[in-house]
Design an enzyme around this catalytic site. Structure first.
Site, short mmCIF file in Angstrom:
data_model
loop_
_atom_site.label_atom_id
_atom_site.label_comp_id
_atom_site.label_asym_id
_atom_site.label_seq_id
_atom_site.Cartn_x
_atom_site.Cartn_y
_atom_site.Cartn_z
N ASP A 14 0.75 -1.08 -0.07
CA ASP A 14 0.22 -0.09 0.13
C ASP A 14 0.88 1.11 -0.08
OD1 ASP A 14 -1.96 1.92 0.34
OD2 ASP A 14 -2.98 0.72 1.92
N CYS A 54 -6.57 3.98 -2.43
CA CYS A 54 -6.50 2.55 -2.05
C CYS A 54 -8.10 1.77 -2.78
CB CYS A 54 -6.90 2.39 -0.35
SG CYS A 54 -5.15 3.02 0.18
N HIS A 104 -10.33 -3.43 2.43
CA HIS A 104 -10.52 -2.07 2.19
C HIS A 104 -11.76 -2.01 0.79
CE1 HIS A 104 -9.24 2.36 2.81
NE2 HIS A 104 -10.30 2.32 3.09
N ASP A 266 -0.86 -0.61 -4.63
CA ASP A 266 -1.83 -0.09 -5.18
C ASP A 266 -1.81 1.20 -5.78
OD1 ASP A 266 -1.37 1.02 -2.62
OD2 ASP A 266 -3.56 0.52 -1.83
#
Length: 334
Positions: A14, A54, A104, A266
């Site tokens: 991330d 994200c 997420h 991401d």
């Protein structure tokens, strides 16, 4: 497993920008495992997160669609549980499917992050056989997860990226010699902020280390950039060791030749480039991501760089095609 039905191990971090990698020339990086992988992988040099946030990336990864189609165009919008997901496509073709780490995609419709620590219901896990994850948490040293249909909150041991990598490695060992191939996704939270929470041994490497800044960091932002990047690179050093855990599991199981291993992110992160603190913006630091693909049965042991554009919606159809699985009609990526 034969090359016509390769395993897939898809690892993504991330907020890891493409420029923050040793193989791309960043002298701040301590990433020997990643750099070795790059030397014998296909390096997609122009991989991007077209919507560098994200949730939009993750929804595009799962559906092969662009955000205005799947509807997750900002963070915390839920992805429809009925979507024709990548897990359902692989599962329908006879693959075992697994997901470990940050999710997420359940969203928080209250607009107040109300679901970020909640159990993600089984139908919202989008068809993965094995799902060991959590909606969203950036306290990497006090991190919890849920397993499949069990709503009991459990704790990852220590810095969660290590625990998640060990779990992924165990999954690989258990499924390496089965009669069906597997598709495993591993989602790490670091190097996303908070930036100074990597294990102490990694932070210590950067306590006094000089930090070379990108030339587009304004003078007034240099001190903050240096302080923040010490933590950012410490996280990166830690996940490099996490990568070794998964790589070694693949090697030890003797499935390296017929396993597609991908390492990516991401989206990137600005970290004071252009005077901006985080992602969201259409600059290279925010949108460009590492994307290494190693599959020895396809390209041998020799690495190469391929300067083709690749965006998040392209990942699902590309993986399905490599595995000779039909691509669902609603997929928009190439």
């Amino acid at each position: 497993m034969n090359a016509a039905r390769p395993n897939v191990v898809f690892i993504f971090a991330d907020e890891w920008r493409a420029q923050a990698t040793g193989y791309n020339g960043d002298t701040n990086c301590i990433t020997p495992v990643l750099d070795e992988l790059a030397a014998n992988s296909i390096n997609i040099t122009h991989a991007v997160a077209g919507t560098p946030v994200c949730c939009p990336y993750r929804a595009s990864l799962m559906t092969g669609q662009y955000p205005l189609t799947h509807g997750v165009y900002i963070n915390d919008v839920p992805l429809s549980p009925g979507c024709n997901s990548i897990a359902r496509a692989f599962g329908g073709a006879g693959y075992h499917t697994a997901y470990v780490g940050k999710w997420h995609l359940y969203g928080s419709p209250d607009g107040k992050y109300g679901r970020r620590k909640a159990y993600v219901p089984r139908d919202h896990q989008l068809g993965f056989d094995y799902w060991k994850g959590f909606e969203c948490n950036h306290d990497y040293n006090d991190s919890r997860y849920f397993f499949n249909a069990d709503p009991t909150s459990r704790a990852w041991d220590g810095y969660d990226a290590f625990a998640q990598s060990r779990d992924a490695a165990e999954y690989i060992r258990q499924h390496a010699r089965g009669d069906r191939p597997f598709m495993l996704m591993l989602s790490w939270g670091p190097p996303h902020f908070p930036l100074h929470t990597a294990p102490e041994q990694y932070r210590a490497r950067y306590t006094d280390r000089p930090i070379a800044l990108r030339p587009n960091v304004p003078t007034a932002h240099r001190a903050k950039a240096i302080a923040d990047l010490r933590g950012y690179y410490a996280h990166i050093a830690a996940i490099d060791d996490c990568l070794a855990i998964v790589r070694d599991a693949i090697r030890d199981a003797d499935i390296e030749r017929d396993t597609i291993l991908i390492v990516t992110a991401d989206h990137g992160d600005m970290r004071e480039s252009q005077g901006l603190e985080t992602k969201l913006f259409p600059w290279d630091e925010s949108i460009r991501v590492p994307f290494l693909l190693r599959w020895p049965a396809l390209h041998g042991r020799t690495g190469r760089a391929i300067p083709i554009p690749l965006d998040a919606p392209d990942i699902m159809p590309t993986l399905l095609d490599l595995c000779a699985i039909p691509i669902p009609g609603r997929v928009e990526g190439r």
